[in-house]
Design an enzyme around this catalytic site. Structure first.
Site, short mmCIF file in Angstrom:
data_model
loop_
_atom_site.label_atom_id
_atom_site.label_comp_id
_atom_site.label_asym_id
_atom_site.label_seq_id
_atom_site.Cartn_x
_atom_site.Cartn_y
_atom_site.Cartn_z
N ASN A 11 0.81 -1.20 0.12
CA ASN A 11 0.15 -0.03 0.17
C ASN A 11 0.55 1.15 0.03
O ASN A 11 1.55 1.59 1.08
CB ASN A 11 -1.00 0.00 1.42
CG ASN A 11 -1.71 1.16 1.54
OD1 ASN A 11 -1.77 2.13 0.37
ND2 ASN A 11 -2.41 1.40 2.65
N LYS A 13 0.09 4.27 -0.21
CA LYS A 13 -0.44 5.40 0.27
C LYS A 13 -0.33 6.73 -0.69
O LYS A 13 -0.29 6.67 -1.89
CB LYS A 13 -0.07 5.67 1.65
CG LYS A 13 -0.14 4.31 2.49
CD LYS A 13 -0.01 4.70 4.04
CE LYS A 13 0.12 3.24 4.87
NZ LYS A 13 0.05 3.46 6.07
N HIS A 100 -9.67 0.92 4.99
CA HIS A 100 -8.20 1.24 5.69
C HIS A 100 -8.38 2.08 6.90
O HIS A 100 -9.44 3.06 6.98
CB HIS A 100 -7.38 1.83 4.65
CG HIS A 100 -5.83 1.68 5.25
ND1 HIS A 100 -5.21 2.39 6.13
CD2 HIS A 100 -5.01 0.91 5.09
CE1 HIS A 100 -4.21 2.40 6.43
NE2 HIS A 100 -3.96 1.26 5.81
N GLU A 102 -6.83 4.51 8.17
CA GLU A 102 -6.76 5.73 7.74
C GLU A 102 -8.04 6.42 7.11
O GLU A 102 -8.03 7.63 7.22
CB GLU A 102 -5.44 6.09 6.99
CG GLU A 102 -3.96 5.66 7.64
CD GLU A 102 -3.00 5.30 6.81
OE1 GLU A 102 -2.87 5.56 5.74
OE2 GLU A 102 -1.84 4.84 7.59
N GLU A 170 -5.51 -5.29 10.38
CA GLU A 170 -4.46 -4.42 10.68
C GLU A 170 -4.82 -3.72 12.11
O GLU A 170 -5.70 -2.58 11.88
CB GLU A 170 -4.43 -3.38 9.63
CG GLU A 170 -4.30 -4.11 8.25
CD GLU A 170 -3.76 -2.79 7.27
OE1 GLU A 170 -2.45 -3.03 6.88
OE2 GLU A 170 -4.30 -1.74 7.08
N GLY A 176 2.31 2.00 10.80
CA GLY A 176 3.16 3.09 10.73
C GLY A 176 3.81 3.36 12.00
O GLY A 176 4.50 4.43 12.11
N SER A 208 3.24 -2.62 10.28
CA SER A 208 4.78 -2.51 10.52
C SER A 208 5.41 -3.84 10.20
O SER A 208 6.37 -4.17 10.72
CB SER A 208 5.04 -1.95 11.81
OG SER A 208 4.62 -0.66 12.11
C1 PEP Z 1 -0.92 -0.14 5.96
O1 PEP Z 1 -1.00 1.17 5.76
O2 PEP Z 1 -1.85 -0.70 5.57
C2 PEP Z 1 0.27 -0.53 6.86
C3 PEP Z 1 0.03 -1.89 7.24
O3 PEP Z 1 1.39 0.28 7.03
P1 PEP Z 1 2.59 -0.01 7.60
O4 PEP Z 1 3.24 -1.25 7.18
O5 PEP Z 1 3.56 1.20 7.40
O6 PEP Z 1 2.41 -0.12 9.10
#
Ligand code: PEP
Length: 250
Positions: A11, A13, A100, A102, A170, A176, A208
């Site tokens: 992803n 972003k 997601h 976010e 997630e 992040g 992460s």
């Molecule tokens: C994500 O945005 O779906 C994600 C898992 O981000 P990160 O790997 O940076 O934690």
């Protein structure tokens, strides 16, 4: 449907200009070409909408799939700034990330809206990657399973099946932040999710994931792949994560 291989999805972003996206995609295509059959998973990249055409062109015939990061429930209309699932499919996408955290937290997206978006994805023949996950305070309160169960119940359409749905667990506190859930917590949550989704549905872990922890996470039987944010912006890191997939699947 049986799960034949794990899926590692990037992803990106809101990152990258066309030249950056093309360079990153080219770096992945080169690695995929020299790895041949050695890579034990399917690969997907989800660039920002502005890069889909450029990245899709680079990925063509590479075996690496293309996906969007969001879509509107409707196929077209007066929705300024939005993109429909049909538009994503028209650009060569096979997947779209929906719900997601976010978007749930930054844009107050509800389960009902996410559900409508998943219906839109299905209409356009896209596989929806439905993201679910608890916040840190919800986990500390012991509510993680209830929160995820309620997100699944509210966002999964009745007609969802394993061919058009992927779940990404997630934990919000792991996205992040450099924090990851323990392998025991991931296994336990994925097992809970598995009882609530159509048989054969892939369940990815996200939060992460990096080259250092990917091996431990991707070797868990309950984990059918990873959704990778930050580390997917670096070709070496994303590739190292992909190479951590056990091959062939047990
Ligand atoms: C994500 O945005 O779906 C994600 C898992 O981000 P990160 O790997 O940076 O934690």
């Amino acid at each position: 449907m049986t799960i034949e291989s794990k899926l590692v999805a990037g992803n990106w972003k809101m990152n990258g200009m066309r030249a950056d996206g093309a360079a990153l995609a080219r770096a992945l295509v080169e690695r995929a070409a020299s790895a041949g059959d050695e890579i034990g998973c399917e690969l997907l990249v989800c660039p920002p909408a502005t890069l889909l055409e450029t990245v899709g062109g680079v990925l063509a015939a590479s075996g690496i799939a293309l996906g969007g990061q969001d879509c509107h429930p409707a196929s077209k209309g007066a929705y300024t700034g939005d993109i429909s699932a049909e538009m994503l499919a028209d650009l060569g996408c096979q997947y779209v990330i929906l719900g997601h955290s976010e978007r749930r937290h930054g844009y107050a997206e509800t389960d009902a809206l996410v559900r409508d978006k998943i219906q839109g994805a299905r209409r356009a023949d896209l596989v929806a990657i439905l993201c679910v996950g608890e916040t840190q305070s919800q986990r500390l309160a012991g509510d993680a399973v209830d929160v995820v169960a309620s997100q699944l119940a509210g966002s999964m359409p009745d007609n969802a099946d394993a061919a058009n749905l992927v779940i990404a667990y997630e934990p919000v506190w792991a996205i992040g932040t450099g924090l990851t859930a323990t392998t025991d917590d991931i296994t336990a949550m994925h097992a809970e999710i598995r009882t609530r989704v159509p048989p054969g549905t892939r369940i990815l872990y996200g939060g992460s994931v990096n080259p250092g922890n990917a091996g431990a996470i991707l070797s868990l039987a309950e984990v059918d792949g990873a959704l990778v944010g930050g580390a997917s912006l670096n070709a070496d890191d994303f590739w190292a994560i992909a190479r951590s997939c056990p091959s062939p699947l047990p």
